[in-house]
Enzyme design. Structure first.
Site, mmCIF file in Angstrom:
data_model
loop_
_atom_site.group_PDB
_atom_site.id
_atom_site.type_symbol
_atom_site.label_atom_id
_atom_site.label_comp_id
_atom_site.label_asym_id
_atom_site.label_seq_id
_atom_site.Cartn_x
_atom_site.Cartn_y
_atom_site.Cartn_z
ATOM 1 C CE LYS A 1 -4.467 -1.015 0.058
ATOM 2 N NZ LYS A 1 -4.648 -2.393 -0.021
ATOM 3 C CE LYS B 1 -8.468 -13.547 -6.070
ATOM 4 N NZ LYS B 1 -8.984 -13.529 -4.727
ATOM 5 C CE LYS C 1 -14.535 -6.331 -4.031
ATOM 6 N NZ LYS C 1 -14.771 -7.716 -3.594
#
Ligand code: ADP
Ligand code: TRP
Length: 333
Positions: A113, A196, A199
């Site tokens: 992050k 996979k 989103k």
């Protein structure tokens, strides 16, 4: 099998997709009847990204609606909104006193992050694993159904719990470990040919539980395939194998065999294959989509569910916190 105490949270980032449903929520539905389960919507955690209030509220509501539609039963499990429990930030604060900069800075998700959002490296991000530890150990959880990406956070929950126990010479927190339901983790593939269903790879990669039949058909028609098998009996390319895997889930075995043979014989027509798969996907998802629509406007139900969840979760959290406060020396007069 003895009953485990299970805790799991999901960040409210939008609608649930087929991968979330089959990979996580369906397992929760089974677990709730076998264990003592606490499932919550992790809205404190989502504050690290500074959502606007309207979106935050909407997303929390939507996850609750979709959880209920998928079969989470507030009578069987404890289903709550994290921000309804001030006990969690209290324990988080207590744990923070024994969480060290060095170990927090070394956490992979923090480093990631810090790299991807250099303008918002806030303290909440640094202490995210402490908050997650508080979520888990406040109910004295022994098992946490999470994927591999959360393994490091789980290890820190064990560290913080053990450290607290040792610090105050009390055996308050047991060690929480990952919980794998069944033998293997299912991985639902996405529609864009890659790995996979997720989103983070865009809306066209996922089939959401609320997607209308038209939208499902459109997304399926755009699903990535290849130029077709070049010779008989070759293994399908990754994007085509993904579609076979999806077909395995939503279609009959006969249909799957039919298309697998067509592929092996080099006469598969991807247009028909995808149309057929889309129809079965629609049939598979229609009951849950209708359930979502049913619950969507039922504010009374949501209010009731959240209230019951809050009460049940608070009861367990209050007990643990009382032990912690006593151990620390907050004893009153
Ligand atoms: P996304 O990758 O779309 O952001 P999340 O990481 O929020 O999804 O997923 C929440 C949970 O749903 C995960 O812990 C995982 O167990 C499950 N999950 C998500 N995507 C899949 C998938 N494609 N296959 C199986 N399980 C999945
Ligand atoms: N960090 C988890 C995720 O990103 C969400 C989460 C927060 C969680 N608190 C938790 C998961 C406690 C399990 C238990 O998916």
């Amino acid at each position: 099998m003895s009953k485990e105490i299970i805790v799991s949270g999901i960040r409210p980032t939008g609608n649930l997709h087929l991968g979330n449903y089959l990979g996580a929520v369906q397992n929760f539905v089974k677990m709730q009847y076998e264990h003592n389960c606490y499932f919550f919507i992790a809205d404190y955690h989502s504050l690290t990204t500074h959502p606007n209030p309207q979106d935050l509220h909407q997303n929390v509501r939507q996850v609750l609606v979709e959880y209920l539609a998928c079969g989470l039963n507030p009578d069987a499990c404890t289903l709550y909104v994290q921000s309804d429990l001030p006990q969690i930030p209290e324990l988080y604060m207590l744990l923070n006193m024994h969480a060290y900069m060095g170990e927090l800075e070394r956490v992979a998700s923090f480093k990631e992050k810090a790299r991807t959002q250099p303008n918002n490296i806030n303290a909440g991000l640094l202490t995210y694993p402490v908050l997650m530890a508080a979520d888990i150990i406040i109910h004295k959880a022994t098992k946490v159904p999470v994927g591999k990406d959360q393994e490091q956070h789980l290890e820190m929950a064990r560290t913080f719990g053990n450290r607290f126990n040792r610090m105050y010479g009390k055996d308050i927190f047991p060690e929480p470990y990952a919980f794998n339901f069944g033998k293997e983790l299912v991985k639902i593939p996405g529609l864009q040919g890659g790995g996979k269903m997720s989103k983070s790879d865009g809306d066209n990669n996922v089939i959401n539980l609320i997607d209308s039949p038209e939208l499902i058909r459109k997304k399926m028609s755009r699903a990535v395939t290849d130029t077709g098998p070049s010779e008989p009996n070759t293994a399908p390319s990754a994007p085509v194998q993904n579609l076979f895997d999806l077909m395995k889930i939503v279609s009959t075995e006969d249909k799957l065999t039919f298309y697998q043979q067509a592929y092996a014989n080099c006469n598969i027509r991807y247009g028909d294959f995808k149309k057929d798969l889309a129809e079965d996907m629609v049939t598979f998802l229609t009951p849950v989509r209708e359930k979502i629509a049913d619950i969507q406007s039922n504010n009374e139900l949501l209010k009731k569910v959240a209230k019951i969840g809050k009460e049940k979760a608070a009861e367990s959290a209050d007990k643990t916190l009382a032990e912690c406060r006593e151990a620390i020396g907050f004893r009153g007069f």
